[in-house]
Design a protein around this motif. Structure first.
Motif: not given
Length: 463
Positions: A270-295
């Protein structure tokens, strides 16, 4: 039963059962409930602290009763057979089988990236409003395949668990490291503006505050639902106590090592998610797939392929651990005359094959209903209640059986177990008040176990 599981096997069973697809998905929903980076991490830390505290407490019980069935046995010894049966019934009706179904369908969904013909939005056949997708049938096939492997002896299930859990832990660590290596200071700095403002956030990024202090706490509890379910299944190692070498030592130690490992991984990713994705993109990730958005940020278009492979490995290993462990509870219930008589029998490979197959049947049925995800949300309340009751059992057994051998005592007793009880009760009360859809249906499913218990008791002589 054959004692063929060592400390490493038990530790990987703890970690493998916990890590499914949730860690790559639920941070989106958590972020929509808490609204900020600081509280996103706080939820994962709080969930990890609760899990570690419970695991350290369970170590004492596992040393006292190193028997197949684990938590079922602890509840029976501390309270009575009724409460233990209601727990076992809840496990069979939805907790274990619903998780197996949900993880199986998740496997199918991500396999559809490579084989579109097994997508969950396709319909093979339909009858009224009920339909069946290729993903559901594939999930059933996966469940049956892993069940068959586990009927061939605990050694086969052990190797599947060891290989797949080691692979997914290593893969997650590599993903985290790659994310840290492409550190984006502008993203990180943006995420930590108003990082401790707890508020609602919709998919579009619109913020709205909670109207009162109680609602604020309710939002935090709602955010924790996903985290707690992602940490769920850490206790499964207690179910296979009769197959672990030196269980009085290794169960408690595996609970500590496994839950600590997963907590560190969850917080780090989750720290890594915050390193690479704005908080708005974490909340709005397509189908909630935050892992894919970060990758995709880290590796470009190949990131989708990588994360899909990781989730396939993760869900395959996770389901193997859930299937291996859950059947041992029904085996113990049958030995007490509280489940089908045949469930208490071991096959020539010294495993409860019938218990494994009826578990597979129930999980397959839940796959076909398509309601497994809803059931898991509803049962979160019940899961925590049973954790609280089990930890209360430590205090009861200290009074009831003060001379019983305790090779391992709960770390931090009486403070840490009491802290978990307070946090667990507070979480459940907040869900009752602010998120009743998470509570009453799950409570009703478990409560059905009370009349069922007395019905089974009346029929016991005929078993």
């Amino acid at each position: 039963m054959k004692r063929e599981l060592g400390l490493l096997d038990a530790t990987l069973l703890v970690a493998g059962g916990m890590i499914g697809s949730g860690i790559f998905i639920v941070s989106a929903d958590i972020t929509r409930n808490v609204g900020s980076a600081g509280w996103l991490l706080a939820v994962w830390l709080l969930g990890g602290f609760m899990t570690l505290t419970a695991a350290l407490s369970y170590g004492e019980l596992s040393g006292m009763y190193p028997k197949a069935g684990g938590q079922y046995i602890y509840l029976k010894e501390a309270f009575n057979p009724l409460i233990a049966f209601v727990y076992g019934w809840s496990l069979f009706a939805v907790i274990q089988t619903g998780t197996i179904a949900a993880v199986g369908v998740s496997f199918s969904k991500f396999l559809s990236y490579f084989i579109p013909q097994v997508a969950d939005d396709l319909v093979l056949f339909q009858w009224g409003t009920w339909s069946v997708s290729p993903a559901q049938l594939l999930a059933i096939g996966l469940i049956c395949f892993l069940t068959y492997i586990n009927t061939r002896g605990v050694k086969g299930g052990k190797w599947v668990q060891t290989i797949f859990t080691s692979t997914k832990v290593f893969s997650i660590m590599v993903l985290i490291l790659l994310g840290f290596l492409i550190y984006k200071s502008e993203v990180w700095d943006l995420n930590w503006q108003d990082a401790w403002q707890l508020q609602k956030r919709d998919r579009a990024g619109t913020l709205s505050g909670y109207p009162s202090a109680p609602a604020w706490w309710g939002g935090l509890a709602a955010g924790m639902v996903g985290a707690i379910m992602s940490y769920e299944a850490w206790n499964n190692v207690t179910f296979v106590a009769s197959e672990i070498n030196n269980p009085r030592r290794n169960i408690g130690l595996s609970l500590l090592l496994g839950t600590l490992l997963v907590t560190l991984l969850y917080v780090a990713i989750n720290l890594m998610f915050l390193y690479v994705l704005p908080i708005t993109e974490i909340a709005g990730a397509a189908k909630d797939r935050v892992g894919i958005a970060a990758s995709e940020v880290i590796l470009g278009s190949s990131g989708t392929i990588l994360i899909s492979v990781m989730i396939l490995i993760s869900t395959f290993g996770c389901n193997n651990g859930l299937i291996l462990a859950g059947a041992r509870v029904y085996y113990s219930m049958a030995q007490d005359g509280l489940f089908f008589k045949k469930t208490a029998q071991l096959n020539k490979h010294a495993v409860p094959a019938f218990a494994l197959w009826i578990q597979a049947a129930m999980a397959s049925l839940l796959c076909l209903t398509g309601k497994y995800g809803d059931l898991l949300d509803m049962i979160t309340f019940v899961v925590v209640i049973f954790y609280v009751l089990t930890i209360v059992g430590i205090y009861i057994l200290r009074v009831k059986k003060p001379l019983h051998e305790r090779p391992y005592r709960a770390i931090g007793y009486p403070i840490l177990p009491a802290l978990y009880i307070l946090m667990g009760v507070a979480f459940c009360v907040l869900l009752i008040i602010f998120k009743p859809t998470y509570t009453w249906p799950g409570f009703f499913i478990s409560a059905l176990g009370i009349p069922l218990y007395y019905w089974v008791k009346r029929r016991a002589p005929s078993y």
